[in-house]
Every structure is written in C-alpha cells, then in structure tokens.
Design a protein around this motif. Structure first.
Motif, PDB file in Angstrom:
ATOM      1  N   UNK A   8       0.808 -36.941   5.151  1.00 10.93           N
ATOM      2  CA  UNK A   8      -0.607 -36.974   5.535  1.00 10.93           C
ATOM      3  C   UNK A   8      -1.194 -35.576   5.411  1.00 10.93           C
ATOM      4  N   UNK A   9      -2.353 -35.485   4.792  1.00  8.33           N
ATOM      5  CA  UNK A   9      -3.006 -34.188   4.597  1.00  8.33           C
ATOM      6  C   UNK A   9      -3.674 -33.740   5.884  1.00  8.33           C
ATOM      7  N   UNK A  10      -3.566 -32.452   6.167  1.00  3.17           N
ATOM      8  CA  UNK A  10      -4.242 -31.864   7.315  1.00  3.17           C
ATOM      9  C   UNK A  10      -5.306 -30.914   6.802  1.00  3.17           C
ATOM     10  N   UNK A  11      -6.413 -30.809   7.527  1.00  2.00           N
ATOM     11  CA  UNK A  11      -7.439 -29.857   7.069  1.00  2.00           C
ATOM     12  C   UNK A  11      -6.933 -28.428   7.220  1.00  2.00           C
ATOM     13  N   UNK A  12      -7.359 -27.571   6.306  1.00  3.99           N
ATOM     14  CA  UNK A  12      -6.952 -26.157   6.348  1.00  3.99           C
ATOM     15  C   UNK A  12      -7.764 -25.451   7.425  1.00  3.99           C
ATOM     16  N   UNK A  13      -7.087 -24.737   8.275  1.00  2.00           N
ATOM     17  CA  UNK A  13      -7.732 -23.919   9.302  1.00  2.00           C
ATOM     18  C   UNK A  13      -7.312 -22.475   9.083  1.00  2.00           C
ATOM     19  N   UNK A  14      -8.247 -21.657   8.612  1.00  2.00           N
ATOM     20  CA  UNK A  14      -7.876 -20.260   8.375  1.00  2.00           C
ATOM     21  C   UNK A  14      -7.532 -19.563   9.691  1.00  2.00           C
ATOM     22  N   UNK A  15      -6.615 -18.616   9.647  1.00  2.00           N
ATOM     23  CA  UNK A  15      -6.260 -17.910  10.882  1.00  2.00           C
ATOM     24  C   UNK A  15      -7.444 -17.098  11.400  1.00  2.00           C
TER      25      UNK A  15
END
Length: 134
Positions: A8-15
């Motif tokens: 399942x793909x997760x949204x990218x959350x930049x640090x």
C-alpha cells in the motif's frame, strides 16, 4: 502488503526541521506564547507557596522572603514577568477574533473590544498597585 501481494502506498511526508519555528516571526511568537504557560505556572506555584508560608506563621513567612530574595529566584521572576506579559498581550490581541459582541444587528468593532480589554487590564493593575503600595 495487501491481499494481492502489493504494498500500500503512503503519502510522502518531508522531514520537518526541529527549529522550523525560527523561520517566521509569527511562528516564533507562537512558540514563545506556548512556552509562557510554564512561567504562568511558576507564578501560580509561587503564590501558593506564599499563601502556605503566611499560613504557617511569621517564621515560615520570613523563610519564604529570604528564599525569594535569592538572586536566581529574582532572575527567574524577571524572566517570568516578561513571558507573562507576552502571554497577556498575545491573549488580548486574540480577543477580538474570539469575542464578537453584537449590539442589535451591528457588531462592536474589534478595536473597541481590544481597547476594552487593555483598559480593564490597566484598571485592575492600578487597583492592585494601590492595594500593594498604600
């Protein structure tokens, strides 16, 4: 993995950097206001300690006064006073957004709500100063 064998793909959350709040003045004021609650709690604790010392008699009151005259306590109280003033000013500046006073079909202008808060603060401060200094 899902039942079909795909991940399942997760949204990218930049640090987010730890000091993100230093980038803008408004963020810095927000964080300082949040920090100011610790100094408000310090003054509440100090007032409670004073009440306990007064209740315990003249010796305990004298001990409290001696303790509160230490340089580090005085320095902490000066810093706490600055933070409590920041807390009060930012709170009062939020008041016109939180309080909408309606008079009939019209609402009181935000500047009037703000002025009323500061006027009441000044009046309460004057009364407190009169009681303390008389």
């Amino acid at each position: 993995m899902s039942s079909a064998g795909t991940v399942a793909a997760r949204p990218y959350r930049p640090p987010v950097p730890r000091l993100w709040w230093l980038r803008r003045r408004s963020y810095l004021l927000f964080m300082l206001r949040e920090l100011s609650c610790l100094f408000v709690a310090w003054f509440v604790m100090l007032a409670l300690l004073l009440v306990v010392a007064v209740g315990d008699g003249p010796g305990a009151y004298r001990d409290f006064l001696d303790w509160s005259a230490r340089p580090w306590v005085i320095a902490l109280n000066v810093i706490a006073t600055a933070f409590v003033l920041l807390h009060a000013v930012t709170w009062f500046n939020l008041a016109p957004k939180a309080i909408v006073v309606r008079l009939g079909k019209r609402s009181v202008p935000p500047a009037a709500v703000l002025a009323a808060h500061y006027a009441l603060w000044a009046a309460c401060s004057a009364i407190a100063a009169w009681v303390i200094l008389r």
